[in-house]
Design a protein around this motif. Structure first.
Motif, short mmCIF file in Angstrom:
data_model
loop_
_atom_site.label_atom_id
_atom_site.label_comp_id
_atom_site.label_asym_id
_atom_site.label_seq_id
_atom_site.Cartn_x
_atom_site.Cartn_y
_atom_site.Cartn_z
N MET A 125 0.82 -1.21 0.00
CA MET A 125 0.00 0.00 0.00
C MET A 125 0.85 1.26 0.00
O MET A 125 0.73 2.12 0.87
N GLY A 126 1.75 1.37 -0.96
CA GLY A 126 2.43 2.63 -1.19
C GLY A 126 1.54 3.46 -2.11
O GLY A 126 0.49 2.98 -2.56
N THR A 127 1.96 4.69 -2.40
CA THR A 127 1.16 5.51 -3.31
C THR A 127 0.96 4.80 -4.64
O THR A 127 -0.13 4.82 -5.21
N GLY A 135 4.68 -1.34 2.57
CA GLY A 135 5.01 -0.27 1.61
C GLY A 135 5.31 -0.85 0.23
O GLY A 135 4.99 -1.98 -0.07
N CYS A 136 5.98 -0.03 -0.58
CA CYS A 136 6.25 -0.40 -1.97
C CYS A 136 7.40 -1.40 -2.04
O CYS A 136 8.43 -1.22 -1.41
#
Ligand SMILES: Cc1cc2nc3c(=O)[nH]c(=O)nc-3n(C[C@H](O)[C@H](O)[C@H](O)COP(=O)(O)O)c2cc1C
Ligand code: SF4
Ligand code: FES
Lengths: 595, 130
Positions: free
Chosen positions: B36-38, B70-71
């Motif tokens: 759930m990164g940008t 994160g990514c």
């Protein structure tokens, strides 16, 4: 029931083109024939990022990595590996060979990436401090607070040889040492999370994926230089990163890892977030500090350097997000460990945001000294849509292009400068044969002209004048003398601008002029844009021999400039054509071309 | 939680290390981790997360924890998801949409079979284990 083995066959574009489908089919057939079809599952996967060595087959749970596999090898793989449990040595990737880049012994090297900065990104839940702690989080802080003196901390950074990742590559230990040595009751620590480079997003991803690493590092710096207050300057356009930072700070405070008397050590350190409005120049350190103090974000002359006189005239250490994220690992594992990664010129790793005309765009972290070829072809999977590689822009609007001649240059601070580019913050934009280099130069210059703060004349007027000349050239009105004028203005800007924005903004122009001078000349002398990008220099023409007169293009043209009757060759009225390219996409017979 | 001492931090780290290794989160032995990164969110990770929760609920599966991260760096195949089920290799799936999410639960979590055509490799080895 779970399977005993899993065979992963790469189905990425590169491996596909070297018969990976055939390998997949043969493996299934062999598994069937040798009676193990219900003990192994054979699946196709996406690119393993190792295309140069493809086709790739990986067998789990042993994690055996087979390269350059041929369809004929299927029998042996099943008979030996699956049935007898013996790896097929002949096809295994030679780990020795790959070890030349990163010398840390016991790592499996078939993967070219090595993650220090991104160690936790994609592993932990960034909103759960426990997961960070479980992966040695705050262990470096423990060490710094209870076992090390400020001198020890700085000494480790010196041994590590860490240089700033925000662009200039200044040795981090020196900066810290300057601040430490200034007598002052108040000092500050600042994190530069402005990240304004077009195409760069590694700082954002680091903060989103691992916010605690930056908080921990800033606290360690506080102890090293004797500061008790930190600021994170981040652009308001990064709402998710800001949210994750806020959550992380709240959790750290609750556990007493931030705030008063950290872990009972008697040391206090607190951090506040400052939001930036998203001006590129506010990433420049002196402008950033002005902005934190509530002034307009404009650079001021150095010296005095921020490390000596920064925020409110107090010693201030300012580092980039990626620089910060390296620090807990260096303190925890030791500077010696870090110094072995990378090449002689630069130690550690660098994160790049790989974008543009590349198959596998994404965030990559590689040891310093990795070549551009490895990044573009092995990790990036090569150029998208089978086009030809032209150049890579590194260093964003302050950098330059790297051409195919220099694909094998090791990427480190020194080598990039030698070939006329720079590390910059780590944006890496790949360009192919369809990109016009004059247009690319215009794009970057347009950006810096927009973002110039206007304080000093060489940047404000020089940039605008250079942009005007580039526009003249792409309009087909340039002269050869313009090229000399561009060089002359560029030299003045480099020498006389106050900050690095103005000093470096001519770089993309100068670099493309150096490596692609023939493209400039084509625009000026032949009035042609070889890549077919510059609208004023191209025209769309219909080949009457190929045109079937189907009228499809004429119906789609938004300005109705195509005429002709049914089943007769059509023509485009060049005076009305806006060069939108709709017709070329519409034509089923390939009758329209750019000239 | 209150402020902790050095000792307590060390104890906490040990405890959580165990938990992270066993991936034993509050009695759940399997995990679905959504990137759930940008980049992931822009590509639809939120819908995917919701779909996982919905399908797990429909199938009445209770031993699977759904979490975020994160990514991973595989921005070209976002949304990405890591699936960890005991007895199976930890697997990273890319280009996951709601339909693929459903397939992952049915085939990988329930049927113990990998979902073909969506598997990607983690781009790097984990330095924590090195
Ligand atoms: C126009 C301009 C923009 C900059 N933008 C950034 C930025 O977005 N992030 C950053 O860390 N450094 C940026 N810098 C570099 C900073 O001035 C400074 O060198 C850096 O924050 C120092 O940190 P480091 O030593 O860790 O690299 C920029 C510099 C200039 C001239
Ligand atoms: S060089 Fe440009 S951005 Fe920098 S201070 Fe001068 S006008 Fe402003
Ligand atoms: S396509 Fe197979 S490794 Fe890249």
């Amino acid at each position: 029931m779970a399977f005993r083995n899993y065979i992963l066959v790469c189905g990425g574009t590169a491996c596909e083109s070297s018969r990976s489908q055939q390998i997949f089919d043969n493996l299934k057939l062999e598994a069937e024939k040798q009676g193990v079809a219900d003990e192994v599952q054979i699946v196709q996967t996406g690119c393993f990022g190792f295309c140069e060595q493809g086709p790739i087959v990986k067998i789990l749970p042993e994690d055996s990595f087979y390269v350059k596999v041929a369809p004929e090898d299927a029998h042996e793989l099943i008979a030996e590996h699956i049935i007898k449990g013996r790896e097929v040595k002949r096809l295994l990737y030679d780990k020795e060979k790959a070890a030349k880049h990163a010398q840390v012994e016991d790592i499996k090297f078939y993967q070219k990436q090595f993650r220090i900065v991104l160690r936790n990104c994609g592993f932990i839940d960034p909103e759960n401090i426990n997961e960070y702690i479980a992966r040695d989080g705050y262990a470096a802080l423990e060490k710094a607070l209870f076992e090390m003196t400020p001198e020890d901390i700085i000494e480790q950074l010196k041994i590590a040889g860490l240089r700033g990742r925000g662009g200039a590559g200044f040795p981090t230990w020196m900066k810290w040492n300057f601040s430490k040595n200034v007598e002052s009751d108040i000092k500050y620590v600042v994190c530069n999370a402005d990240e304004g480079d077009p195409g760069a997003y590694m700082d954002r991803s680091t903060l989103e994926g691992d916010p605690h690493s930056v908080l921990e590092a800033m606290t360690i710096c506080g102890k090293a230089i004797g500061a008790h207050q930190g600021f994170i300057y981040i652009r308001a356009e990064y709402p998710l990163a800001i949210h994750r930072l806020e959550v992380a700070m709240a959790q750290s405070k609750e556990l007493g890892l931030l705030g008063k008397d950290i872990l009972g050590s008697g040391f206090d350190f607190d951090i506040e977030i400052r939001l930036g409005a998203g001006a590129f120049v506010c990433g420049e350190e002196t402008a950033l500090l002005q902005s934190i103090m509530g002034h307009r974000g404009m650079p001021v002359p150095r010296p005095p350097f921020p490390a000596v006189k920064g925020l409110w005239e107090k010693p201030t250490v300012i580092n980039n997000v990626e620089t910060w994220a390296n620090i807990p690992v260096i303190i925890h594992k030791g500077g010696e460990w870090f110094s072995k990664i990378g090449d002689e010129d630069s130690h550690g790793t660098k994160v790049f945001a790989l974008t543009g005309k590349i198959c596998n765009s994404g965030l990559v972290e590689v040891p310093m000294g990795t070549t551009l070829r490895e990044i573009v072809y092995d990790i990036g999977g090569g150029i998208a849509h089978g086009k030809k590689f032209k150049a890579v822009q590194t260093g964003g609007p302050s950098g330059g292009v790297i051409t195919s001649e220099n694909l094998d240059t090791p990427i480190d601070f020194g080598s990039l400068v030698k070939i006329g580019s720079m590390m910059g913050s780590g944006g890496m934009i790949v360009m192919d044969e369809d990109d016009c280099m004059v247009d690319v130069a215009k794009f970057y210059l347009n950006f810096t002209v927009d973002e110039s703060c206007g304080k000093c004349m060489p940047c404000r007027i020089g940039g605008k004048t250079m942009l005007g000349i580039l526009e003249k050239i792409t309009d087909g009105k340039g002269t050869m003398k313009d090229l000399d004028t561009l060089t002359e203005i560029a030299n003045t800007m480099r020498k006389a601008s106050l900050c690095a924005l103005g000093q470096t903004s001519p770089n993309p122009v100068m670099s493309t002029m150096k490596f692609f001078r023939d493209e400039y000349i084509a625009h000026i002398v032949d009035k042609k844009c070889p890549a077919g990008k510059c609208k004023k220099l191209i025209s769309y023409v219909i080949d009457p021999a190929k045109c079937k007169g189907c009228t499809a293009c004429a119906r789609k043209c938004p300005v109705s400039c195509i005429s002709g009757s049914l089943k007769q060759p059509h023509t485009i009225d060049q005076t009305k054509c806006i060069k939108c390219g709709t017709c070329i996409q519409t034509c089923k017979f390939g009758a329209i071309s750019i000239q | 939680m209150a402020k902790i001492s050095l000792e307590e931090l060390r104890k906490l780290r040990e405890q959580k290390q165990d938990a992270l290794q066993k991936r034993d989160l509050a009695g759940k032995d399997s995990q679905i981790i959504v990137g759930m990164g940008t980049c992931g969110i822009a590509a639809g990770a939120k819908t995917v997360l919701d779909e996982f929760l919905k399908v797990l609920d429909e199938e009445k599966i209770e031993n699977v924890a759904v979490t975020q991260t994160g990514c991973m760096g595989l921005c070209y195949v976002e949304p990405t998801v890591e699936v960890i089920v005991p007895g199976m290799p930890a697997t990273i799936y890319g280009k996951v949409d709601a339909a693929v999410a459903r397939e992952i639960v049915k085939s990988h979590v329930i049927g113990k079979k990998l979902v073909t055509d969506h598997i990607y490799d983690r781009p790097s080895v984990d330095i924590m284990k090195a």
